[in-house]
Design a protein around this motif. Sequence first.
Motif, PDB file in Angstrom:
ATOM      1  N   TYR A  64       0.820  -1.209   0.000  1.00  0.00           N
ATOM      2  CA  TYR A  64       0.000   0.000   0.000  1.00  0.00           C
ATOM      3  C   TYR A  64       0.861   1.269   0.000  1.00  0.00           C
ATOM      4  CZ  TYR A  64      -4.383  -2.553   0.921  1.00  0.00           C
ATOM      5  OH  TYR A  64      -5.489  -3.358   0.826  1.00  0.00           O
ATOM      6  N   GLN A  68       0.673   3.439  -5.371  1.00  0.00           N
ATOM      7  CA  GLN A  68      -0.341   4.480  -5.225  1.00  0.00           C
ATOM      8  C   GLN A  68      -0.609   5.106  -6.598  1.00  0.00           C
ATOM      9  OE1 GLN A  68       0.716   7.115  -1.973  1.00  0.00           O
ATOM     10  NE2 GLN A  68       1.116   5.398  -0.584  1.00  0.00           N
ATOM     11  N   SER A  91     -13.151   5.454 -14.533  1.00  0.00           N
ATOM     12  CA  SER A  91     -13.662   4.600 -13.470  1.00  0.00           C
ATOM     13  C   SER A  91     -14.371   3.386 -14.066  1.00  0.00           C
ATOM     14  CB  SER A  91     -14.615   5.382 -12.559  1.00  0.00           C
ATOM     15  OG  SER A  91     -15.675   5.936 -13.327  1.00  0.00           O
ATOM     16  N   ASN A 100     -12.785   0.481  -9.081  1.00  0.00           N
ATOM     17  CA  ASN A 100     -12.700   1.354  -7.908  1.00  0.00           C
ATOM     18  C   ASN A 100     -11.381   2.118  -7.919  1.00  0.00           C
ATOM     19  OD1 ASN A 100     -12.655   2.575  -5.427  1.00  0.00           O
ATOM     20  ND2 ASN A 100     -12.803   0.701  -4.221  1.00  0.00           N
ATOM     21  N   LYS A 102     -10.990   4.933  -6.167  1.00  0.00           N
ATOM     22  CA  LYS A 102     -11.057   5.824  -5.003  1.00  0.00           C
ATOM     23  C   LYS A 102      -9.642   6.148  -4.524  1.00  0.00           C
ATOM     24  CE  LYS A 102     -12.555   4.151  -1.073  1.00  0.00           C
ATOM     25  NZ  LYS A 102     -13.386   3.680   0.050  1.00  0.00           N
ATOM     26  N   LYS A 104      -8.368   7.151  -1.569  1.00  0.00           N
ATOM     27  CA  LYS A 104      -7.869   6.760  -0.248  1.00  0.00           C
ATOM     28  C   LYS A 104      -8.734   5.666   0.351  1.00  0.00           C
ATOM     29  CE  LYS A 104      -5.794   8.133   3.954  1.00  0.00           C
ATOM     30  NZ  LYS A 104      -5.475   9.170   4.903  1.00  0.00           N
ATOM     31  N   ASN A 105      -8.084   4.793   1.167  1.00  0.00           N
ATOM     32  CA  ASN A 105      -8.760   3.667   1.799  1.00  0.00           C
ATOM     33  C   ASN A 105      -9.457   2.792   0.756  1.00  0.00           C
ATOM     34  OD1 ASN A 105      -7.786   4.487   4.236  1.00  0.00           O
ATOM     35  ND2 ASN A 105      -9.694   5.397   4.943  1.00  0.00           N
ATOM     36  N   ASN A 106      -8.634   2.348  -0.172  1.00  0.00           N
ATOM     37  CA  ASN A 106      -9.051   1.497  -1.282  1.00  0.00           C
ATOM     38  C   ASN A 106      -8.347   0.161  -1.099  1.00  0.00           C
ATOM     39  OD1 ASN A 106      -9.197   0.226  -3.848  1.00  0.00           O
ATOM     40  ND2 ASN A 106      -9.394   2.198  -4.867  1.00  0.00           N
ATOM     41  N   GLN A 107      -9.104  -0.946  -1.061  1.00  0.00           N
ATOM     42  CA  GLN A 107      -8.473  -2.241  -0.781  1.00  0.00           C
ATOM     43  C   GLN A 107      -7.483  -2.668  -1.870  1.00  0.00           C
ATOM     44  OE1 GLN A 107     -12.032  -5.026  -1.030  1.00  0.00           O
ATOM     45  NE2 GLN A 107     -10.535  -6.212  -2.175  1.00  0.00           N
ATOM     46  N   HIS A 108      -7.553  -2.041  -3.047  1.00  0.00           N
ATOM     47  CA  HIS A 108      -6.719  -2.473  -4.172  1.00  0.00           C
ATOM     48  C   HIS A 108      -5.339  -1.829  -4.195  1.00  0.00           C
ATOM     49  CE1 HIS A 108     -10.316  -4.391  -5.649  1.00  0.00           C
ATOM     50  NE2 HIS A 108     -10.956  -3.243  -5.581  1.00  0.00           N
ATOM     51  N   ASN A 112      -3.409   4.347   2.112  1.00  0.00           N
ATOM     52  CA  ASN A 112      -4.454   3.955   3.048  1.00  0.00           C
ATOM     53  C   ASN A 112      -4.051   4.301   4.479  1.00  0.00           C
ATOM     54  OD1 ASN A 112      -6.176   2.815   1.085  1.00  0.00           O
ATOM     55  ND2 ASN A 112      -4.925   0.961   1.025  1.00  0.00           N
TER      56      ASN A 112
END
Length: 236
Positions: A64, A68, A91, A100, A102, A104-108, A112
Motif C-alpha cells: 500500500y 499508489q 472509473s 474502484n 477511489k 484513499k482507503n481502497n483495498q486495491h 491507506n
Amino acid sequence: MCNPDFNKIMKNNSSIIHVEVSKCCDWQGFSYTEDGWHYLCATLKEYIKQPSIKYENSILNRYYSAFQPKSLFEILLPNYKCNTETQDKHSFLPWGTPINMKAKNNQHFGPNSDTFTKNEFDRTIEIYKKIASEGYQPHRFRDGYIRGQFLKKYDDYRFMISGGQHRMAAISVLGFKTIEVKIQPKWEKLIDIEDINLWPNVQNGSFNKEEATNIFDAYFSTIGREKAKRLNLLHH
C-alpha cells in the motif's frame, strides 16, 4: 476455436460455474496462479511463515505504501504512452465494467490509513483461517460466492474477480485447483476481444482501439509479478 472446457462453461446456463484458479485474476491484473503474484496471497504466505507478524511489518503495508497509482493506465500499462487526455478520470474499463479508483482507503492500492490497512490485514488472515478449517462453502452464506466475469481472447480466457478477493487469495494459497463462482450481477457474463468495436467506452471515445486492446491484453500477458518486481516487493 476455444478450448472444450471453456465452451462447456459458456453453454452452462446455471448461475454457478466452475473455473480454474489458474485462470483467475483481479481487475488490476494480479493473478492467483502459483507463479503469479497477488498482494493478498503474498500477505498470507508471509503470515504462514511468520504467524506473529504485525500489519506494520507486513508485505501488505509495504504494498500500500509503494503502489499508489493515479490512473488505470498506470495500473495496467505503466510503460504505455497513452493518448487519452483524461486518463486519470477513468472509473470504467473499456468494455464498461466499473472499477474502484477511489483515492484513499481502497483495498486495491494505497494510500491507506493505518486503521484501514490493519483491518485489511486482519480480515485477510481471518478469512484464510476460516477457509483452511471449514473449506470454501459459498452456498452457506448470502453473497458467499466469488463473483466476476469472463474475458475471452481467441482460444484463452480469464475470470476477472469482482467480489471475494480475500476468499480467492485464501483459496489460491490453500492450493485449490477449481472453484465455484457466479457472474457479478448486472455485468456481462463474457467480454470477447472480437467484440472490441462494440465496447461502450470505445464507441464513446473514452479509449481508442489501441488503448482498449492493450488494456485487455494485459490480463493475458502479465501475472502480477511484473508489478511486484517494479515495486521491489519480490525480494521480501
